[in-house]
Design an enzyme around this catalytic site. Sequence first.
Site, PDB file in Angstrom:
ATOM      1  N   ARG A  34       0.839  -1.208   0.000  1.00  0.00           N
ATOM      2  CA  ARG A  34       0.000   0.000   0.000  1.00  0.00           C
ATOM      3  C   ARG A  34       0.873   1.258   0.000  1.00  0.00           C
ATOM      4  NH1 ARG A  34      -5.086  -1.599   0.008  1.00  0.00           N
ATOM      5  NH2 ARG A  34      -5.469  -3.692   0.849  1.00  0.00           N
ATOM      6  N   ILE A  36       2.157   4.825   0.937  1.00  0.00           N
ATOM      7  CA  ILE A  36       2.209   5.482   2.253  1.00  0.00           C
ATOM      8  C   ILE A  36       1.358   6.751   2.278  1.00  0.00           C
ATOM      9  CG2 ILE A  36       4.196   7.016   1.864  1.00  0.00           C
ATOM     10  CD1 ILE A  36       5.320   5.938   4.544  1.00  0.00           C
ATOM     11  N   GLU A 104       8.898  10.036  -8.739  1.00  0.00           N
ATOM     12  CA  GLU A 104       9.649  10.369  -7.521  1.00  0.00           C
ATOM     13  C   GLU A 104      10.624   9.270  -7.143  1.00  0.00           C
ATOM     14  OE1 GLU A 104       6.984  11.269  -4.321  1.00  0.00           O
ATOM     15  OE2 GLU A 104       5.880  12.726  -5.508  1.00  0.00           O
ATOM     16  N   HIS A 109       7.340   1.172 -10.617  1.00  0.00           N
ATOM     17  CA  HIS A 109       6.148   0.845  -9.830  1.00  0.00           C
ATOM     18  C   HIS A 109       4.924   1.220 -10.636  1.00  0.00           C
ATOM     19  CE1 HIS A 109       7.666   4.824  -8.760  1.00  0.00           C
ATOM     20  NE2 HIS A 109       6.416   5.218  -8.550  1.00  0.00           N
ATOM     21  N   HIS A 111       1.063   2.135 -10.067  1.00  0.00           N
ATOM     22  CA  HIS A 111       0.054   2.493  -9.068  1.00  0.00           C
ATOM     23  C   HIS A 111      -1.260   1.844  -9.496  1.00  0.00           C
ATOM     24  CE1 HIS A 111       2.263   6.204  -7.480  1.00  0.00           C
ATOM     25  NE2 HIS A 111       2.864   6.033  -8.630  1.00  0.00           N
TER      26      HIS A 111
HETATM   27  P1  5GP Z   1       5.886   8.253  -8.204  1.00  0.00           P
HETATM   28  O1  5GP Z   1       5.654   9.720  -8.110  1.00  0.00           O
HETATM   29  O2  5GP Z   1       7.361   7.910  -8.238  1.00  0.00           O
HETATM   30  O3  5GP Z   1       5.129   7.598  -9.327  1.00  0.00           O
HETATM   31  O4  5GP Z   1       5.262   7.616  -6.915  1.00  0.00           O
HETATM   32  C1  5GP Z   1       5.985   7.300  -5.759  1.00  0.00           C
HETATM   33  C2  5GP Z   1       4.986   6.854  -4.706  1.00  0.00           C
HETATM   34  O5  5GP Z   1       5.692   6.212  -3.662  1.00  0.00           O
HETATM   35  C3  5GP Z   1       4.184   7.991  -4.094  1.00  0.00           C
HETATM   36  O6  5GP Z   1       2.794   7.773  -4.308  1.00  0.00           O
HETATM   37  C4  5GP Z   1       4.560   7.925  -2.600  1.00  0.00           C
HETATM   38  O7  5GP Z   1       3.472   8.205  -1.753  1.00  0.00           O
HETATM   39  C5  5GP Z   1       5.052   6.505  -2.446  1.00  0.00           C
HETATM   40  N1  5GP Z   1       6.037   6.327  -1.401  1.00  0.00           N
HETATM   41  C6  5GP Z   1       7.143   7.083  -1.185  1.00  0.00           C
HETATM   42  N2  5GP Z   1       7.837   6.606  -0.149  1.00  0.00           N
HETATM   43  C7  5GP Z   1       7.168   5.503   0.291  1.00  0.00           C
HETATM   44  C8  5GP Z   1       7.404   4.575   1.352  1.00  0.00           C
HETATM   45  O8  5GP Z   1       8.382   4.647   2.102  1.00  0.00           O
HETATM   46  N3  5GP Z   1       6.485   3.577   1.508  1.00  0.00           N
HETATM   47  C9  5GP Z   1       5.395   3.453   0.691  1.00  0.00           C
HETATM   48  N4  5GP Z   1       4.557   2.441   0.934  1.00  0.00           N
HETATM   49  N5  5GP Z   1       5.152   4.319  -0.321  1.00  0.00           N
HETATM   50  C10 5GP Z   1       6.022   5.323  -0.503  1.00  0.00           C
END
Ligand code: 5GP
Length: 125
Positions: A34, A36, A104, A109, A111
């Site tokens: 899940r 965070i 980020e 990953h 979503h």
């Molecule tokens: P991006 O912007 O790279 O597509 O999404 C990164 C996602 O990783 C974000 O939705 C953020 O909330 C999630 N995230 C960042 N750090 C952590 C963490 O330590 N644990 C979890 N479960 N999610 C994280």
Amino acid sequence: MGYVYDDQNIFAKILRGEIPNDTVLETEHSLAFRDINPQAPTHVLVIPKGRYVTFDHFAAEASDAELLDYVRAVGEVCRITAVSPDGGDGYRMIANAGAHGVQEVPHLHVHVLGGRVLGRMLPLR
Ligand code: 5GP
């Protein structure tokens, strides 16, 4: 050219067990947990265990076994979280990549978002 994988990214730390996670599914080559900071009632991240930065990196360099495992894992997450339109109300999958994708965490990953109406695909112009 070429992808440079950062071993210190947060999902690498999760895979090494250095940071806890709320696991939804673990398979031989994939992990789903899940988010965070959930953006919807269901917000699960599905990652391959291998060192892949983006979806296109994974698609180009992963083994057939990794690719199959990952695609099946994403589908299984939709079933486990009951967002599949086969019995549920639907979902959106997002895979951000690079600067314009506003990625980020530099470990692939997907979503999986659901549990509410998610609006149109791209609110910003
Ligand atoms: P991006 O912007 O790279 O597509 O999404 C990164 C996602 O990783 C974000 O939705 C953020 O909330 C999630 N995230 C960042 N750090 C952590 C963490 O330590 N644990 C979890 N479960 N999610 C994280």
